[in-house]
Design a protein around this motif. Structure first.
Motif, short mmCIF file in Angstrom:
data_model
loop_
_atom_site.label_atom_id
_atom_site.label_comp_id
_atom_site.label_asym_id
_atom_site.label_seq_id
_atom_site.Cartn_x
_atom_site.Cartn_y
_atom_site.Cartn_z
N ILE A 170 130.81 60.88 90.26
CA ILE A 170 130.12 62.02 90.86
C ILE A 170 130.59 62.22 92.29
N THR A 171 130.84 61.12 92.99
CA THR A 171 131.42 61.20 94.33
C THR A 171 132.92 61.47 94.26
N ASP A 172 133.60 60.77 93.36
CA ASP A 172 135.05 60.91 93.20
C ASP A 172 135.43 62.36 92.93
N PHE A 173 134.70 63.02 92.04
CA PHE A 173 135.04 64.40 91.65
C PHE A 173 134.58 65.43 92.69
N TRP A 174 133.71 65.02 93.58
CA TRP A 174 133.15 65.95 94.56
C TRP A 174 134.25 66.59 95.40
N ILE A 175 135.13 65.76 95.94
CA ILE A 175 136.18 66.28 96.83
C ILE A 175 137.16 67.15 96.05
N LYS A 176 137.30 66.89 94.76
CA LYS A 176 138.20 67.70 93.94
C LYS A 176 137.54 69.03 93.58
N SER A 177 136.23 69.03 93.41
CA SER A 177 135.51 70.24 93.03
C SER A 177 135.26 71.17 94.22
N ASP A 178 135.07 70.59 95.40
CA ASP A 178 134.79 71.40 96.59
C ASP A 178 135.44 70.75 97.81
N SER A 179 136.76 70.84 97.88
CA SER A 179 137.49 70.22 98.98
C SER A 179 137.10 70.82 100.33
N GLU A 180 136.64 72.07 100.32
CA GLU A 180 136.24 72.73 101.58
C GLU A 180 135.09 72.01 102.25
N PHE A 181 134.22 71.39 101.45
CA PHE A 181 133.08 70.68 102.03
C PHE A 181 133.55 69.51 102.90
N PHE A 182 134.63 68.87 102.52
CA PHE A 182 135.14 67.71 103.24
C PHE A 182 136.15 68.08 104.33
N ALA A 183 136.73 69.26 104.22
CA ALA A 183 137.81 69.65 105.14
C ALA A 183 137.33 69.75 106.58
N GLY A 184 138.10 69.17 107.48
CA GLY A 184 137.81 69.28 108.90
C GLY A 184 136.63 68.47 109.39
N LYS A 185 136.10 67.61 108.54
CA LYS A 185 134.96 66.78 108.91
C LYS A 185 135.37 65.31 108.85
N PRO A 186 134.70 64.45 109.60
CA PRO A 186 135.03 63.02 109.55
C PRO A 186 134.38 62.34 108.34
N TYR A 187 134.63 62.94 107.16
CA TYR A 187 134.08 62.45 105.91
C TYR A 187 135.18 61.75 105.11
N TYR A 188 134.87 60.59 104.59
CA TYR A 188 135.82 59.83 103.77
C TYR A 188 135.19 59.58 102.41
N ASN A 189 135.84 60.11 101.37
CA ASN A 189 135.34 59.95 100.01
C ASN A 189 135.91 58.69 99.40
N VAL A 209 126.10 65.39 83.13
CA VAL A 209 126.20 64.24 84.05
C VAL A 209 126.95 64.61 85.34
N HIS A 210 128.12 65.21 85.19
CA HIS A 210 128.99 65.47 86.35
C HIS A 210 128.76 66.88 86.87
N PRO A 211 128.37 67.01 88.13
CA PRO A 211 128.03 68.33 88.66
C PRO A 211 129.18 69.33 88.61
N THR A 212 128.81 70.56 88.37
CA THR A 212 129.72 71.69 88.55
C THR A 212 129.76 72.03 90.03
N LEU A 213 130.57 73.01 90.40
CA LEU A 213 130.59 73.45 91.79
C LEU A 213 129.20 73.90 92.22
N GLU A 214 128.48 74.57 91.33
CA GLU A 214 127.11 75.00 91.65
C GLU A 214 126.22 73.80 91.90
N GLY A 215 126.41 72.75 91.13
CA GLY A 215 125.64 71.53 91.35
C GLY A 215 125.94 70.90 92.70
N TYR A 216 127.22 70.80 93.03
CA TYR A 216 127.59 70.23 94.32
C TYR A 216 127.09 71.08 95.48
N ARG A 217 127.05 72.38 95.27
CA ARG A 217 126.57 73.26 96.35
C ARG A 217 125.08 73.06 96.62
#
Length: 227
Positions: free
Chosen positions: A52-71, A201-209
């Motif tokens: 669920i964490t692993d796929f997060w950055i693949k589903s919504d890379s914009e959420f992690f972009a430009g932030k000090p976030y490490y997946n 089980v695994h969130p869609t983009l809507e789920g991650y949002r």
């Protein structure tokens, strides 16, 4: 070498490699070596979890972009595996906050049956390791699920509720931030509706949002907490 012997050869070395690196510490070894020391005032966050964490950055890379976030999610992992790699994939990166999202694969018995108390204990141990290293902690609830496509014989509802109840009480007692995804996302069957997770089980983009503003609020709360 005949075909059957070749297949046996490949399978033997695949199993042997997994046995030698059960926690998959090698997955992020190179990435971790390239992570710089935190800049002054940097509010670094490590996301520790499973698919669920692993796929997060693949589903919504914009959420992690430009932030000090490490997946640092690894698909299929149980809490025991995360605990083994916690030092390499979290503590060594010197974050201000760790967001722990774990437990669904233990309920699914990915590495065999586990006592619910042991699943809770692994998450608690990660939180306590973080605290000992001056890292603020966000403990996430397990997301809703009422069936597993890869383990159809298991009904996960009661196990998820029991672990979430333990995590919520533990976080309150110890001053950790508890992030309740379950209440925000569960449908009337204690699962995820298809718009939030096509496989349940695994969130869609809507789920991650839905999850994203919740986790950022939890991180902000953790940063100003005394623990």
């Amino acid at each position: 070498m005949n075909k059957l012997l070749f297949i046996a050869f490949v399978l033997f070395f695949a199993v042997d490699a997994h046995a030698q690196d059960w926690a998959n510490i090698k997955r992020y070894e190179d990435d971790n070596s390239k992570v710089p020391a935190p800049a002054k005032g940097e509010k670094r966050v490590v996301y520790m979890g499973d698919s669920i964490t692993d796929f997060w950055i693949k589903s919504d890379s914009e959420f992690f972009a430009g932030k000090p976030y490490y997946n640092r999610g690894i698909s299929g992992q149980t809490t025991g595996q995360m605990l083994v790699r916690f030092r390499e994939d979290v503590i060594s990166l010197k974050p201000k906050v760790v967001v722990i999202l774990a437990g669904i694969n233990d309920v699914a018995q990915n590495n065999g049956p586990s006592k619910l108390e042991d699943v809770f204990g692994n998450i608690a141990s990660m939180a306590e390791l973080a605290r000992a290293n001056h890292i603020k902690v966000v403990i996430s609830s397990i997301l809703p699920a009422n069936a597993f496509p890869w383990r159809p014989a298991i009904n996960p509802v009661a196990g998820i509720k029991a672990i979430n109840d333990m995590l919520k009480a533990y976080a309150a007692k110890n001053g950790f931030t508890y992030l309740d995804y379950f209440t925000a996302m569960a449908n009337d069957k204690s699962g995820l509706s298809p718009n939030l997770a096509k496989d349940g089980v695994h969130p869609t983009l809507e789920g991650y949002r839905i999850m994203e503003p919740m986790v950022e609020k939890a991180i902000a709360e953790a940063l100003v907490s005394r623990n």
